[in-house]
Design a protein around this motif. Structure first.
Motif, PDB file in Angstrom:
ATOM      1  N   UNK A  38       9.552  81.543  30.536  1.00  0.00           N
ATOM      2  CA  UNK A  38       9.472  82.973  30.219  1.00  0.00           C
ATOM      3  C   UNK A  38       8.034  83.457  30.096  1.00  0.00           C
ATOM      4  N   UNK A  86       9.603  87.852  25.249  1.00  0.00           N
ATOM      5  CA  UNK A  86       9.063  88.251  26.547  1.00  0.00           C
ATOM      6  C   UNK A  86       9.023  89.775  26.672  1.00  0.00           C
ATOM      7  N   UNK A  87      10.115  90.414  26.250  1.00  0.00           N
ATOM      8  CA  UNK A  87      10.195  91.872  26.395  1.00  0.00           C
ATOM      9  C   UNK A  87       9.132  92.588  25.565  1.00  0.00           C
ATOM     10  N   UNK A  88       8.672  91.938  24.506  1.00  0.00           N
ATOM     11  CA  UNK A  88       7.634  92.553  23.679  1.00  0.00           C
ATOM     12  C   UNK A  88       6.232  92.143  24.127  1.00  0.00           C
ATOM     13  N   UNK A  89       6.159  91.409  25.229  1.00  0.00           N
ATOM     14  CA  UNK A  89       4.852  91.007  25.758  1.00  0.00           C
ATOM     15  C   UNK A  89       4.149  89.958  24.907  1.00  0.00           C
ATOM     16  N   UNK A  90       4.920  89.198  24.131  1.00  0.00           N
ATOM     17  CA  UNK A  90       4.316  88.172  23.270  1.00  0.00           C
ATOM     18  C   UNK A  90       3.768  87.031  24.119  1.00  0.00           C
ATOM     19  N   UNK A 136      13.661  83.613  23.626  1.00  0.00           N
ATOM     20  CA  UNK A 136      12.562  83.836  24.570  1.00  0.00           C
ATOM     21  C   UNK A 136      12.598  85.204  25.243  1.00  0.00           C
ATOM     22  N   UNK A 137      13.784  85.648  25.607  1.00  0.00           N
ATOM     23  CA  UNK A 137      13.856  86.925  26.315  1.00  0.00           C
ATOM     24  C   UNK A 137      13.343  88.074  25.439  1.00  0.00           C
TER      25      UNK A 137
END
Lengths: 241, 541
Positions: B236, B203-207, B199-200
């Motif tokens: 997330x 999340x960092x890729x804005x998915x 998940x992280x």
């Protein structure tokens, strides 16, 4: 044309001369564990148990994390390089493995594995419902990871908590730098030469420690096709008197 | 116009592993791409073209993996595909002649001849060899929503290294941005493989959303109120859509599914096995007999003599099955919508290659379905998960269950006695790559360029070794030798590069050879494997 046979490749070996313990989830109840312990590491552990002739290695399964972690099984192992499948009766749990050397008077933890979460395996009996918007959760998770938003940011001090002596007056001050901006969504932004992730709207925020003196942060933006670039260079000076 | 009651989201997962052997003339495994282009991707593009010209409302979600997309763009493979088509045109011309006095086969031979001719014209003239751009244009026109996927289809639940997951996700997302000129909203988790540790990185890729198999959502904690008929959200801020059981079974199931109908073309009965060896062998990609793509029989049924294939009858069946599929979705939506405060969404994900390659009439079925949904009813409409989220952003928050869409629903396909040996190596090279990634190199500085290139190639080798396809093939017991060899050689290339980097003895000849051979992600920066340094960048949001 070159071909592969022209180049010599190193042999394909199982032994890496490194110490590691890795755990992978196969299904609800089975996990796969593999490990390697270097000679130096095992010798050091033997020293620590005073070469106890009854000392033996075990693979330990721990459930949960932090202070709530509890041992749920222990399996004796012989080899310093090996793998095995282990059965876990309880699904939907967080686990970690440890490889330990157990002596009469002392237990030495040789290796700790990565954490895993096993599948839940059935319908949840829990029916409490929480509803939220995707953006709300996204923002809140960003904050949880330690990030901030350019519009709503809170600076949290990176200083560790210290116990001061009651009769003295002490003062510790440090500073951080928040660098933020926005590019056309989809373009790439580089800060100090490194491409950094941006949010969906093209905005980005970075938090830096800020040492005394002059710090330079070249920021370069590159369009999708690489045809356009733009550079700006904030120079930040910290002076403490 | 009457308001629809629910949404059908068809998701086509387009993927092949990166197979490209410039130092060999004909490689059997490269044929997978050529067959897929002729039988699946060109028919799908032609279908979208017709929808566009005739204003047929179409909303289909497609994931195009970076490995497949990179092969679409590769000049060597493009040229080889043209060569393959020319060879098939030659064989199909011979077949026209051979079947001239066999009316039961002649019309099918003519169909193949036309198929190869049309494919060549489309590929060369219409799409100028660039199929990726063709799909991107249909996304720009609003017919399809393309979602991103992992760099090389790495199966994330079996990656113990955080940076390995991060690199697969971030390189996949960057590839998407580069080629589709937008940020990815959806992300196809290879094999629908989910564990909370992914998940992280997402999340960092804005998915915004991913798709899970049914039980990944149904077994969430707490229980999802709308089962798989609405997405659930994780903490997330990622939405999880669950695969619908009924619509999956109707298409996927080998016993109950449409593709097993007796009128459809039989995949296995190929002239490569039926005709004289000397006649067909010039068209083989290996010395063994194999598929040529020309098949004259229908499935016909068990324990009966195979009947000659009849294209007209098969097409009629495809129309009938599309009608049946739509009818069932209508009934499903009518029933479920009574219990929901919003439109239900039915998520129907399939491997794109099912349509055309495995199920020859699949593209026809899909075209009938889209047209019927557009013009023959008002209960359901086609939509994408991304649109659904925009319309219904507030959803239930849960913890989804680790899961995949593989046999038995978890990781048994990719982690088994036959393939578990690979994970020690995949784990080690990912860990070692993270260590190499701490090396500070400035490619602009003279003398550091070679090390920079070697580090980037080492990262490429790690990513290529991680493809889920190798473990899958070992389990399926099909091209085991090839899959094992691919895993081993990527690991060995990494090892040699690692040694050369650490001893500052990079062999440029060898490096150039590798860069030419394993040339995926030409812009790859090895620092994707770098752990963020706490002293420099406290956190990147």
């Amino acid at each position: 044309m070159n071909c592969l046979t022209q180049f010599q490749l190193p042999p394909f070996v199982n032994k890496y001369e490194r110490s590691y313990l890795v755990c992978l989830v196969k299904n609800i109840n089975w996990i796969y564990v593999f490990w390697e312990i270097t000679t130096e590491k095992i010798e050091d552990a033997w020293r620590q148990v005073d070469y106890d002739p009854n000392a033996h290695k075990i693979l330990r399964v721990l459930k949960g994390e932090g202070s709530k972690q509890q041992i749920i099984s222990e399996t004796p192992i012989e080899s310093n390089l090996g793998s095995r499948y282990l059965y876990l009766s309880e699904s939907g749990q967080r686990y970690q493995m440890e490889l330990v050397l157990v002596g009469c008077n002392r237990t030495v933890v040789l290796l700790s594995s990565n954490f895993i979460v096993t599948p839940f395996g059935t319908f949840s009996g829990e029916e409490d419902e929480q509803w939220a918007s995707i953006d709300q959760l996204y923002e809140s998770y960003s904050r949880q990871l330690g990030g901030t938003s350019p519009l709503r940011w809170n600076i949290s001090s990176p200083l560790a908590w210290q116990n001061f002596q009651p009769q003295q007056l002490e003062l510790i001050v440090d500073a951080e730098l928040i660098l933020y901006g926005r590019i056309t969504p989809g373009a790439t932004v580089y800060v100090q030469g490194e491409a950094i992730p941006t949010r969906r709207d093209g905005s980005f925020t970075l938090k830096y420690s800020l040492p005394e003196g002059c710090s330079i942060f070249p920021v370069k933006a590159k369009s999708f096709d690489g045809s356009l670039t733009k550079t700006t260079v904030p120079v930040i000076t910290r002076e403490t008197y | 116009m009457k308001k629809t009651k629910g949404i059908l989201a068809i998701v086509l997962h387009a993927h092949l592993p990166y197979i490209r052997h410039p130092d060999k003339e004909r490689v059997l495994e490269e044929l997978w791409l050529y067959e897929a282009i002729t039988e699946t991707y060109l028919p799908l593009l032609s279908m979208f073209e017709r929808f566009d010209q005739e204003n047929v409302p179409c909303r289909i979600t497609m994931s195009i993996t970076p490995t497949l997309g990179s092969m679409f763009l590769d000049p060597l493979l493009q040229a080889r595909y043209v060569g393959h088509l020319q060879m098939m045109l030659d064989l199909s011309s011979k077949e026209l002649e051979r079947t001239r006095n066999q009316p039961e086969f002649h019309s099918t031979a003519l169909m193949y001849r036309n198929m190869f001719k049309t494919s060549l014209a489309l590929f060369e003239k219409k799409y100028k060899r660039n199929l990726l751009r063709a799909f991107a244009e249909f996304q720009n026109k609003g017919l399809i929503e393309i979602i991103a996927s992992c760099a090389t289809h790495g199966y994330l639940p079996l990656m113990d290294q955080e940076k390995a997951i991060d690199a697969q996700v971030s390189v996949g997302a960057a590839w998407y941005r580069k080629h589709f000129h937008r940020n990815p909203e959806g992300f196809w988790l290879p094999e629908c493989g989910y564990s909370p540790f992914v998940e992280e990185s997402l999340h960092k890729q804005g998915i915004k959303y991913v798709i899970l198999d049914t039980h990944g959502v149904l077994h969430s904690i707490p229980k999802p109120r709308y089962a798989t008929f609405a997405p659930v959200l994780s903490q997330a801020g990622i939405a999880f859509f669950g695969r619908d059981v009924e619509s999956s079974k109707q298409v996927w199931s080998s016993t109950e599914g449409y593709p097993g109908d007796h009128s459809y073309r039989d995949f296995y009965r190929d002239i490569g096995y039926d005709l004289d060896y000397d006649y067909v062998s010039p068209y083989f990609y290996s010395e063994q007999r194999g598929h040529t793509g020309i098949k004259y029989y229908s499935i016909s049924g068990q324990d009966v003599e195979k009947r000659p294939y009849c294209g007209v009858e098969a097409k009629r069946k495809a129309a009938e099955h599309a009608g049946n599929f739509m009818f069932n979705r209508q009934k499903q939506v009518e029933y479920i919508s009574q219990f929901m405060d919003r439109e239900p969404i039915i998520i129907a994900p399939y491997d794109a290659e099912l349509f055309g390659h495995w199920w020859f009439e699949g593209p026809q079925w899909l075209e009938f379905l889209v047209r019927k949904i557009a013009f023959d009813q008002t209960t359901i409409k086609l939509g994408t998960p991304g649109e659904y989220l925009k319309r219904y952003p507030v959803n239930q928050v849960v913890s989804p269950s680790p899961s995949s869409w593989g046999n038995n629903g978890y990781s048994e396909v990719w982690l088994d006695d036959c393939n578990d040996w690979i994970y020690r190596h995949l784990s080690r090279i990912a860990a070692d790559m993270s260590e190499l990634a701490t090396i500070q190199i400035s490619p602009e500085i003279e003398g550091q360029q070679l090390i920079f290139r070697a580090l980037n190639q080492a990262a490429r080798e790690v990513l290529l070794a991680q493809s889920s396809d190798w473990a899958f093939i070992m389990k399926a017991d099909t091209f085991v030798g090839y899959a094992s060899e691919r895993t081993k050689t990527h690991v060995q290339h990494f090892r040699r590069l690692q040694h050369e980097i650490l001893t500052n003895s990079v062999d440029e000849n060898y490096l150039s050879y590798l860069e030419n051979r394993n040339n995926i992600f030409p812009d790859l920066d090895y620092r994707v494997f770098r752990q963020h340094k706490a002293e420099t960048i406290a956190h990147i949001i």
